[in-house]
Design a protein around this motif. Structure first.
Motif, short mmCIF file in Angstrom:
data_model
loop_
_atom_site.label_atom_id
_atom_site.label_comp_id
_atom_site.label_asym_id
_atom_site.label_seq_id
_atom_site.Cartn_x
_atom_site.Cartn_y
_atom_site.Cartn_z
N VAL A 104 10.03 19.95 4.52
CA VAL A 104 9.44 18.60 4.41
C VAL A 104 10.53 17.62 3.99
O VAL A 104 10.66 16.52 4.54
N MET A 105 11.35 18.03 3.03
CA MET A 105 12.41 17.15 2.53
C MET A 105 13.43 16.84 3.62
O MET A 105 13.92 15.71 3.72
N ALA A 106 13.72 17.85 4.45
CA ALA A 106 14.70 17.63 5.54
C ALA A 106 14.17 16.56 6.49
O ALA A 106 14.92 15.69 6.94
N VAL A 107 12.87 16.59 6.77
CA VAL A 107 12.29 15.55 7.65
C VAL A 107 12.32 14.21 6.93
O VAL A 107 12.69 13.17 7.50
N ALA A 108 11.95 14.22 5.64
CA ALA A 108 11.89 12.97 4.87
C ALA A 108 13.23 12.25 4.87
O ALA A 108 13.29 11.02 4.97
N GLU A 109 14.30 13.02 4.79
CA GLU A 109 15.63 12.40 4.74
C GLU A 109 15.98 11.66 6.02
O GLU A 109 16.77 10.72 6.02
N GLN A 110 15.34 12.08 7.12
CA GLN A 110 15.64 11.45 8.42
C GLN A 110 14.62 10.36 8.77
O GLN A 110 14.71 9.75 9.83
N THR A 111 13.62 10.18 7.92
CA THR A 111 12.51 9.29 8.28
C THR A 111 12.70 7.89 7.72
O THR A 111 12.97 7.73 6.53
N VAL A 112 12.56 6.91 8.60
CA VAL A 112 12.69 5.52 8.15
C VAL A 112 11.31 4.87 8.19
O VAL A 112 10.69 4.76 9.25
N ILE A 113 10.84 4.48 7.01
CA ILE A 113 9.50 3.87 6.91
C ILE A 113 9.64 2.40 6.54
O ILE A 113 10.38 2.06 5.62
N THR A 114 8.92 1.56 7.26
CA THR A 114 8.90 0.14 6.92
C THR A 114 7.46 -0.27 6.71
O THR A 114 6.61 -0.02 7.57
N SER A 115 7.18 -0.86 5.54
CA SER A 115 5.80 -1.31 5.34
C SER A 115 5.77 -2.82 5.14
O SER A 115 6.59 -3.36 4.39
N ASP A 161 0.86 -1.18 0.00
CA ASP A 161 0.00 0.00 0.00
C ASP A 161 0.90 1.24 0.00
O ASP A 161 1.40 1.66 1.04
N THR A 162 1.12 1.83 -1.19
CA THR A 162 2.04 2.97 -1.26
C THR A 162 1.43 4.23 -0.66
O THR A 162 2.15 5.10 -0.17
N GLY A 163 0.09 4.31 -0.66
CA GLY A 163 -0.56 5.45 -0.02
C GLY A 163 -0.23 5.48 1.47
O GLY A 163 -0.02 6.55 2.05
N ALA A 164 -0.15 4.29 2.09
CA ALA A 164 0.18 4.21 3.52
C ALA A 164 1.59 4.77 3.76
O ALA A 164 1.86 5.38 4.80
N MET A 165 2.47 4.59 2.78
CA MET A 165 3.84 5.12 2.94
C MET A 165 3.84 6.65 2.91
O MET A 165 4.52 7.30 3.70
N TYR A 166 3.06 7.23 1.97
CA TYR A 166 2.98 8.70 1.94
C TYR A 166 2.30 9.23 3.20
O TYR A 166 2.65 10.30 3.72
N ILE A 197 2.46 -0.75 9.13
CA ILE A 197 3.41 0.27 8.67
C ILE A 197 4.04 0.95 9.89
O ILE A 197 3.35 1.22 10.86
N TRP A 198 5.36 1.14 9.83
CA TRP A 198 6.11 1.66 10.97
C TRP A 198 6.95 2.87 10.59
O TRP A 198 7.50 2.94 9.49
N LEU A 199 7.04 3.79 11.55
CA LEU A 199 7.99 4.91 11.47
C LEU A 199 9.08 4.55 12.46
O LEU A 199 8.82 4.55 13.67
N GLY A 200 10.25 4.20 12.00
CA GLY A 200 11.24 3.66 12.91
C GLY A 200 10.65 2.41 13.55
O GLY A 200 10.19 1.51 12.84
N ALA A 201 10.58 2.40 14.90
CA ALA A 201 10.02 1.22 15.59
C ALA A 201 8.56 1.42 15.97
O ALA A 201 7.94 0.57 16.60
N ILE A 202 7.98 2.57 15.58
CA ILE A 202 6.60 2.88 16.01
C ILE A 202 5.58 2.45 14.97
O ILE A 202 5.67 2.85 13.80
#
Ligand code: DC
Length: 233
Positions: A61-72, A36-41, A81-86
């Motif tokens: 927004v881009m500065a935050v995106a560069e630091q964000t780790v998304i796992t789906s 689900d790519t919408g879930a990633m956005y 879907i997770w942001l880091g471990a959350i």
């Protein structure tokens, strides 16, 4: 068709066209993975909002995106879907996120970053000899132009609003005003997603259109499965 098939199915369409439910149903039925790519956005939007950044400030927004780790996850029964471990599976559906996600997903750097992850997940499925159903707005046009099957799901805007309002109504009953407000919110989001400069929502020339307006969910799943079997032959 067996789980060993490495078929790649790209499904695009506007908000409320039934993509998620249909794609999960097809993936379960055919023993495929699901992305689900919408879930990633949406997860990226959760990260941007949590950082207190103005979503119209592309650089921030881009500065935050560069630091964000998304796992789906790709299990169609329970993708996650997770942001880091959350685990953000629930928070990505909040109204604040829905209102901000179109702006975040229109930032080119955000898209490059997420498209790269999406293609890696498709490659991982292929390497494992398993098929994958990928849903979004630009899957057939940009992310996976060589997909084995491309489906463009559409439905009458009023029906889409009714379905979405029903999903979002806690009590399961619907007020006309709530449907009208949902209709307007979908219209705005579709206009934004279709009108943006980068990777707009548009049907790929070789996509098969499935109109879900007068079909039940099992009927739509059946149609897409039949197209998948046809694409395999
Ligand atoms: O499918 P959805 O409603 O969860 O998607 C949320 C938003 O993400 C949608 O309004 C546009 C954006 N999106 C996108 O730009 N590209 C994709 N492949 C998937 C979603």
């Amino acid at each position: 068709m067996s789980a060993a098939d490495d078929l790649v199915i790209a499904v695009d369409g506007p908000a409320g066209s039934g993509k998620s439910t249909v794609c999960r149903g097809v993936a379960v039925k055919l023993g495929m993975r699901y992305l689900d790519t919408g879930a990633m956005y949406r997860a990226m939007t959760v990260s941007v909002l949590a950082a207190g950044v103005d979503v119209s400030d592309e650089a921030a927004v881009m500065a935050v995106a560069e630091q964000t780790v998304i796992t789906s996850g790709t299990d169609p029964s329970d993708p996650g879907i997770w942001l880091g471990a959350i685990d953000v599976s629930e928070s990505i559906r909040g109204s604040e996120v829905t209102a901000a996600v179109s702006a975040v997903s229109a930032v080119p750097g955000v898209r490059y970053r997420l498209v790269e992850i999406q293609r890696l997940q498709v490659q991982a499925a292929r390497d494992a000899g398993v098929g994958i159903v990928v849903e979004g707005r630009d899957i057939g046009t940009v992310v996976l132009p060589d997909a084995d099957l491309k489906v463009f799901l559409v439905a009458d805007p009023v029906i889409r609003a009714e379905r979405r309002a029903l999903e979002n109504s806690a009590e399961g009953h619907l007020e006309q005003a709530f449907i009208a407000a949902t209709h307007e919110a979908l219209r705005k989001r579709d206009a934004y997603d279709s009108g943006r400069e980068i990777s707009p929502l548009v049907k790929a020339a070789d996509a098969r259109v499935v109109d879900t307006t007068n079909l039940t969910l099992p009927e739509v799943i059946e149609q897409v499965c039949a197209l998948a079997v046809g694409a395999r032959q």
